[in-house]
Design a protein around this motif. Sequence first.
Motif, short mmCIF file in Angstrom:
data_model
loop_
_atom_site.label_atom_id
_atom_site.label_comp_id
_atom_site.label_asym_id
_atom_site.label_seq_id
_atom_site.Cartn_x
_atom_site.Cartn_y
_atom_site.Cartn_z
N THR A 148 21.91 -70.37 -41.53
CA THR A 148 22.03 -69.94 -42.92
C THR A 148 23.36 -69.21 -43.08
OG1 THR A 148 19.63 -69.70 -43.11
CG2 THR A 148 20.99 -68.59 -44.78
N SER A 150 26.19 -67.54 -45.73
CA SER A 150 26.43 -67.01 -47.08
C SER A 150 27.91 -66.75 -47.28
CB SER A 150 25.63 -65.72 -47.30
OG SER A 150 26.08 -64.71 -46.42
N ASN A 152 30.82 -64.32 -48.73
CA ASN A 152 31.10 -62.93 -49.10
C ASN A 152 32.58 -62.80 -49.43
OD1 ASN A 152 31.06 -60.16 -49.45
ND2 ASN A 152 30.98 -59.68 -47.26
N GLU A 159 24.11 -65.72 -41.34
CA GLU A 159 23.00 -64.79 -41.48
C GLU A 159 21.89 -65.05 -40.47
OE1 GLU A 159 21.67 -64.98 -45.49
OE2 GLU A 159 23.41 -63.89 -46.28
#
Length: 504
Positions: A148, A150, A152, A159
Amino acid sequence: MLRSRRLPEYNVRIDTDTCTVCKACVIQCTFDVFSYMKIENKISIDESKCVDCHRCMIYCPDKSISITPTPIQYRPNASWNKESIHNIMKQAESGGILLTSMGCDKPNYNYFDRLLINASQVTNPSIDPIREPMEVKTYLGRKPDKLTISDNNGDSIIETSESPQLLLETPIMFSAMSLGSVNINVQESLAMAAASSGTYQNIGEGGLHPRLKKYAKNLIVQVASGRYGVHKKYLDTGAAVEIKIGQGAKPGIGGHLPGEKITKEISEARRIPAGTDAISPAPQHDIYSIEDLSQLIHAIKEATEYSKPVIVKIAAVHNSAAIASGIARSGADIIAIDGMRASTGAAPLVMRDNVGIPIEMAIASVDTRLNQEGIRDKISIIAGGGIRSSSDAFKIIALGADACYISTVALIAMGCTVCQKCHTGKCPWGLTTMNPSISIRINPKMESKRVANLVRAWTLEIKDMLGGMGINSIESLRGNRHQLRGVGLSEQEMEILGVRPAGI
């Protein structure tokens, strides 16, 4: 002991024309084959004690010694060869179990020599490992099903929490050799070689010697049935913890280190009184099911704060695939499988030669089953037991392993001539003896270089073979049985191995 009716196995001769009676042979031989006769000023020979270790010949400054097999011939009989006759005679004399050392020496159980590696030609160009990068780094440990990621502020962040991994610069590791089966000089030689080669040494079930603590980042500690020397600091020291259920040279039975081998330093490492026998039970008495195993795995993980992978080592047996499936679901990160040609410091001859299955069959069947069940990536596999060369290591990875364990070849690099007398405690090369006057023959600084050179040479050869196949990473080799071909194998053997016959 009854008088022996067996002739000596070897003829030992000294050329009196060149011998200067320097007594080097008397000093070097730990089996007392040679003795100095002062009055006659000559060397006396007791051929019955010779084990053909070659040390006397190598260290004779005048090269005056020769050793040849005794030409004993019995009436030809397919059922009763010289070995079987002599074994019966030995047991008739002693009334005891025949012990032996090192691995199974029977030729019928070796499949590596009947497997050939494919090579690239016109339609799939080969790769030059000298000019193009070859990735042989190997990560051992549980892998997540998916990642997973993400975003930023433009930076990608993973993650998914990852399980602890062992990073190997080469897919070659040193298998378990405990303090007691080998001495601390040998263990330190392997630890130094592991550190310089970017791999790991398994210190076996003999506890941790203080001299090894500085190599902690490259050590695997073991929890065996005897639980010798196992405590919190011991578990915290290693880069990984291995639970030993069985070993390839003697599946289903425990170990026994005689009290005369329990010196003060071994007593402190194993946390048992000096001079007492160290008996490892056949089973781990708190493991009688996969659920019991899972409980111990999670207890070790909790004790080490989930900071290191846990390995479960089993011997290669007929139901290895089913056992491996259970281990993969029990919480283990890595499974080590030890084939029947694995070496040992001491084992009953009947067990070594008749129990277990070859590592090639075990790895192929385990890899097939875990893939069929969709859980192959949940666990890494280490293969051991009969790895003799870089091509053997290459083939076992192609059959489904992630990396391999080696032990005998590392000892050979340090001088071992496989005389199969480890259990006597008189190793002339100073490897499997606790006698300080003999073990001093091993200089860790020098011997670690030999072992590191071996690993480097194998790594270069593995890169060559990868390039010849037209692939550039060890990961692409794992389980790639399409690149292997069988010669002289039955259809059933090729089906289990998952390979096709040569020419197809």
